[in-house]
Design a protein around this motif. Structure first.
Motif, PDB file in Angstrom:
ATOM      1  N   ARG A  50      36.782  34.444  39.351  1.00 13.66           N
ATOM      2  CA  ARG A  50      37.485  35.693  39.648  1.00 13.66           C
ATOM      3  C   ARG A  50      38.278  36.182  38.438  1.00 13.66           C
ATOM      4  O   ARG A  50      38.361  37.380  38.175  1.00 13.66           O
ATOM      5  CB  ARG A  50      38.403  35.508  40.863  1.00 13.66           C
ATOM      6  CG  ARG A  50      37.658  35.503  42.183  1.00 13.66           C
ATOM      7  CD  ARG A  50      38.598  35.796  43.336  1.00 13.66           C
ATOM      8  NE  ARG A  50      39.571  34.721  43.550  1.00 13.66           N
ATOM      9  CZ  ARG A  50      39.361  33.692  44.353  1.00 13.66           C
ATOM     10  NH1 ARG A  50      38.216  33.587  45.014  1.00 13.66           N
ATOM     11  NH2 ARG A  50      40.286  32.752  44.494  1.00 13.66           N
ATOM     12  N   LEU A  51      38.875  35.254  37.675  1.00 13.57           N
ATOM     13  CA  LEU A  51      39.567  35.648  36.454  1.00 13.57           C
ATOM     14  C   LEU A  51      38.574  36.174  35.422  1.00 13.57           C
ATOM     15  O   LEU A  51      38.843  37.161  34.726  1.00 13.57           O
ATOM     16  CB  LEU A  51      40.353  34.475  35.882  1.00 13.57           C
ATOM     17  CG  LEU A  51      41.074  34.725  34.540  1.00 13.57           C
ATOM     18  CD1 LEU A  51      42.009  35.928  34.646  1.00 13.57           C
ATOM     19  CD2 LEU A  51      41.845  33.497  34.097  1.00 13.57           C
ATOM     20  N   GLU A  84      35.840  37.703  36.011  1.00 16.70           N
ATOM     21  CA  GLU A  84      35.439  39.048  36.431  1.00 16.70           C
ATOM     22  C   GLU A  84      36.486  40.082  36.012  1.00 16.70           C
ATOM     23  O   GLU A  84      36.139  41.185  35.570  1.00 16.70           O
ATOM     24  CB  GLU A  84      35.223  39.074  37.946  1.00 16.70           C
ATOM     25  CG  GLU A  84      34.006  38.267  38.393  1.00 16.70           C
ATOM     26  CD  GLU A  84      33.925  38.145  39.910  1.00 16.70           C
ATOM     27  OE1 GLU A  84      34.924  38.503  40.577  1.00 16.70           O
ATOM     28  OE2 GLU A  84      32.880  37.694  40.408  1.00 16.70           O
ATOM     29  N   GLU A  85      37.760  39.733  36.148  1.00 19.18           N
ATOM     30  CA  GLU A  85      38.815  40.646  35.711  1.00 19.18           C
ATOM     31  C   GLU A  85      38.740  40.884  34.204  1.00 19.18           C
ATOM     32  O   GLU A  85      38.978  41.997  33.719  1.00 19.18           O
ATOM     33  CB  GLU A  85      40.192  40.087  36.084  1.00 19.18           C
ATOM     34  CG  GLU A  85      40.486  40.080  37.572  1.00 19.18           C
ATOM     35  CD  GLU A  85      40.640  41.490  38.133  1.00 19.18           C
ATOM     36  OE1 GLU A  85      40.910  42.418  37.348  1.00 19.18           O
ATOM     37  OE2 GLU A  85      40.467  41.658  39.350  1.00 19.18           O
ATOM     38  N   ILE A 121      35.831  43.256  33.342  1.00 19.29           N
ATOM     39  CA  ILE A 121      36.186  44.647  33.629  1.00 19.29           C
ATOM     40  C   ILE A 121      36.886  45.268  32.426  1.00 19.29           C
ATOM     41  O   ILE A 121      36.706  46.452  32.116  1.00 19.29           O
ATOM     42  CB  ILE A 121      37.075  44.731  34.890  1.00 19.29           C
ATOM     43  CG1 ILE A 121      36.251  44.335  36.127  1.00 19.29           C
ATOM     44  CG2 ILE A 121      37.664  46.128  35.055  1.00 19.29           C
ATOM     45  CD1 ILE A 121      37.062  44.242  37.389  1.00 19.29           C
ATOM     46  N   ARG A 122      37.675  44.475  31.727  1.00 19.40           N
ATOM     47  CA  ARG A 122      38.423  44.962  30.561  1.00 19.40           C
ATOM     48  C   ARG A 122      37.686  44.702  29.260  1.00 19.40           C
ATOM     49  O   ARG A 122      38.280  44.680  28.178  1.00 19.40           O
ATOM     50  CB  ARG A 122      39.807  44.295  30.552  1.00 19.40           C
ATOM     51  CG  ARG A 122      40.688  44.798  31.695  1.00 19.40           C
ATOM     52  CD  ARG A 122      41.838  43.866  31.986  1.00 19.40           C
ATOM     53  NE  ARG A 122      42.668  44.403  33.065  1.00 19.40           N
ATOM     54  CZ  ARG A 122      42.351  44.316  34.360  1.00 19.40           C
ATOM     55  NH1 ARG A 122      41.224  43.721  34.727  1.00 19.40           N
ATOM     56  NH2 ARG A 122      43.141  44.843  35.272  1.00 19.40           N
ATOM     57  N   ALA A 161      44.731  41.327  32.733  1.00 22.15           N
ATOM     58  CA  ALA A 161      43.792  40.728  33.689  1.00 22.15           C
ATOM     59  C   ALA A 161      44.436  39.567  34.430  1.00 22.15           C
ATOM     60  O   ALA A 161      44.234  39.394  35.636  1.00 22.15           O
ATOM     61  CB  ALA A 161      42.532  40.269  32.961  1.00 22.15           C
ATOM     62  N   VAL A 194      46.855  40.834  37.221  1.00 20.17           N
ATOM     63  CA  VAL A 194      46.112  41.333  38.384  1.00 20.17           C
ATOM     64  C   VAL A 194      45.514  40.176  39.161  1.00 20.17           C
ATOM     65  O   VAL A 194      45.576  40.108  40.399  1.00 20.17           O
ATOM     66  CB  VAL A 194      45.019  42.321  37.933  1.00 20.17           C
ATOM     67  CG1 VAL A 194      44.117  42.701  39.108  1.00 20.17           C
ATOM     68  CG2 VAL A 194      45.650  43.563  37.314  1.00 20.17           C
ATOM     69  N   TRP A 195      44.913  39.236  38.435  1.00 24.11           N
ATOM     70  CA  TRP A 195      44.249  38.088  39.070  1.00 24.11           C
ATOM     71  C   TRP A 195      45.264  37.215  39.803  1.00 24.11           C
ATOM     72  O   TRP A 195      45.034  36.791  40.927  1.00 24.11           O
ATOM     73  CB  TRP A 195      43.533  37.296  37.977  1.00 24.11           C
ATOM     74  CG  TRP A 195      42.990  35.958  38.378  1.00 24.11           C
ATOM     75  CD1 TRP A 195      41.937  35.715  39.185  1.00 24.11           C
ATOM     76  CD2 TRP A 195      43.479  34.671  37.957  1.00 24.11           C
ATOM     77  NE1 TRP A 195      41.724  34.359  39.292  1.00 24.11           N
ATOM     78  CE2 TRP A 195      42.654  33.701  38.550  1.00 24.11           C
ATOM     79  CE3 TRP A 195      44.525  34.263  37.135  1.00 24.11           C
ATOM     80  CZ2 TRP A 195      42.851  32.342  38.348  1.00 24.11           C
ATOM     81  CZ3 TRP A 195      44.702  32.910  36.925  1.00 24.11           C
ATOM     82  CH2 TRP A 195      43.879  31.965  37.526  1.00 24.11           C
TER      83      TRP A 195
END
Length: 383
Positions: free
Chosen positions: A20-21, A23-24, A27-28, A76, A79-80
């Motif tokens: 999940r991290l 993926e964040e 995105i950036r 990131a 958010v994560w």
């Protein structure tokens, strides 16, 4: 559930937590390799009780390759972490997978360095490790200079070959040497005072490096010539005979130019000696010329042949296959080092590479310093 089953479930949960991290970060536009994710997962299992701060720094040390990505990583991570934070009275999702409880996070917790008072942490070993894994094509001139300096520590361990002529030994090791014992007896009136013996000696195999300096290899050619220079400069220390040739549209011997112990002078001399640097590619013709002029008369016989090339060839692929077959009959082993092999999804579909592969004993990566370190160690392993 058995203990093994519980560990498998925990490991699966931890992997999803880590992904999940990643993926964040994606995105950036911060690339994360599978190797980095594995390193982050292993780091998490070693930081029990360190809380958000420890997880932040573990991720920053293992997931980032460039200082420019730190700011994106901080965003990131926030958010994560917020998405994964537990509600009041519940446990954090990572608690069960790591086997420890995370402390309550408050404003005093030094998580991401999002303010001006955050400490400036510098970990030199991590920077060097990241640089070792960096693709040569993505390195700045300053980074290439650092990598070239790191290459100087490479040690070449080459496989040994038996020598036909036995060598005399001291003591009783080896086979009994009748002739030498008889000649010694003549000096003592025919009386044998000492028995002489011989052993089959073993010496390092010659290493022949063929470096592709064509236009398609421009991002990697200089690093590959530097690697060859390290081998040539250290041949007396490592007691290995090393020969280097540039292959492009013509064959150029570079052993003398690369013998200079000054790396910059050696690279300049090599670049000046190659008239077709960053030009076209005729691998079949140049390898054929090497076999005809040098290999067949002894240089390639029983030698370790290392070809540093991406396999792109403007010449006749069938001719390349024929010359590689001739070379394979002379050499002890052929190792083909391709910088494109590390590219995700790479398949050797280029006509030249496909024609050469049937006669290659080892096909390995050649895009970064770590790959060349592996190559230097690999040359010493037997088939």
């Amino acid at each position: 559930m058995t203990a093994t089953g519980q560990r498998d479930v925990a490991q699966h949960g931890l992997e999803r937590f880590v992904v999940r991290l990643a993926e964040e970060l994606e995105i950036r536009e911060v690339p994360v390799s599978p190797r980095s994710l594995i390193a982050f997962t292993e780091a998490l299992s070693l930081i029990a009780g360190s809380g958000r701060s420890g997880i932040y720094w573990a991720g920053r040390a293992t997931l980032l390759n460039r200082p420019d990505d730190i700011e994106a990583y901080d965003r990131a991570f926030l958010v994560w972490w917020d998405a994964a934070s537990p509600s009041p009275g519940s446990t954090h999702p990572i608690d069960e997978t790591l086997g420890f409880d995370l402390p309550t996070v408050d404003a005093a917790d030094d998580g991401p360095a999002s303010d001006e008072t955050a400490p400036d942490v510098s970990v030199r070993w991590s920077d060097e490790e990241v640089l070792r894994q960096r693709d040569f094509a993505e390195c700045s001139p300053a980074e290439l200079d650092l990598l070239f300096g790191m290459m100087a520590s490479l040690r070449l361990a080459v496989d040994l070959r038996p020598v036909r002529r036995p060598e005399p030994t001291n003591g009783s090791r080896g086979a009994f040497d009748t002739r030498r014992t008889a000649r010694a007896a003549l000096r003592t009136g025919g009386e044998i005072v000492r028995h002489h013996h011989t052993l089959r000696a073993r010496r390092p195999r010659r290493v022949v490096v063929l470096v592709d300096v064509s236009g398609s290899m421009e991002p990697y050619a200089l690093a590959m010539v530097r690697f060859a220079q390290v081998l040539v400069a250290a041949r007396h220390r490592d007691r290995v005979k090393v020969e280097v040739f540039a292959i492009g549209t013509r064959l150029t011997r570079l052993t003398r130019e690369l013998s200079d112990t000054d790396p910059d002078a050696a690279l300049s001399a090599a670049a000046g000696a190659v008239p077709d640097w960053s030009g076209g590619t005729r691998l079949g013709d140049t390898i054929g010329e090497f076999v005809q002029r040098w290999g067949a008369v002894g240089m390639a016989r029983g030698a370790e042949i290392v070809v540093l090339s991406d396999g792109w060839d403007r010449g006749d692929a069938e001719r390349l296959g024929e010359q590689m077959e001739r070379l394979s009959r002379l050499a002890h082993r052929i190792t083909w080092v391709n910088p494109l092999r590390a590219t995700p999804g790479y398949v050797p579909l280029a006509a030249g590479m496909a024609a050469a592969l049937p006669f290659v004993d080892r096909f390995i990566d050649g895009h970064n310093l770590a790959a060349f370190e592996s190559l230097a160690a690999l040359l010493g392993r037997r088939r």
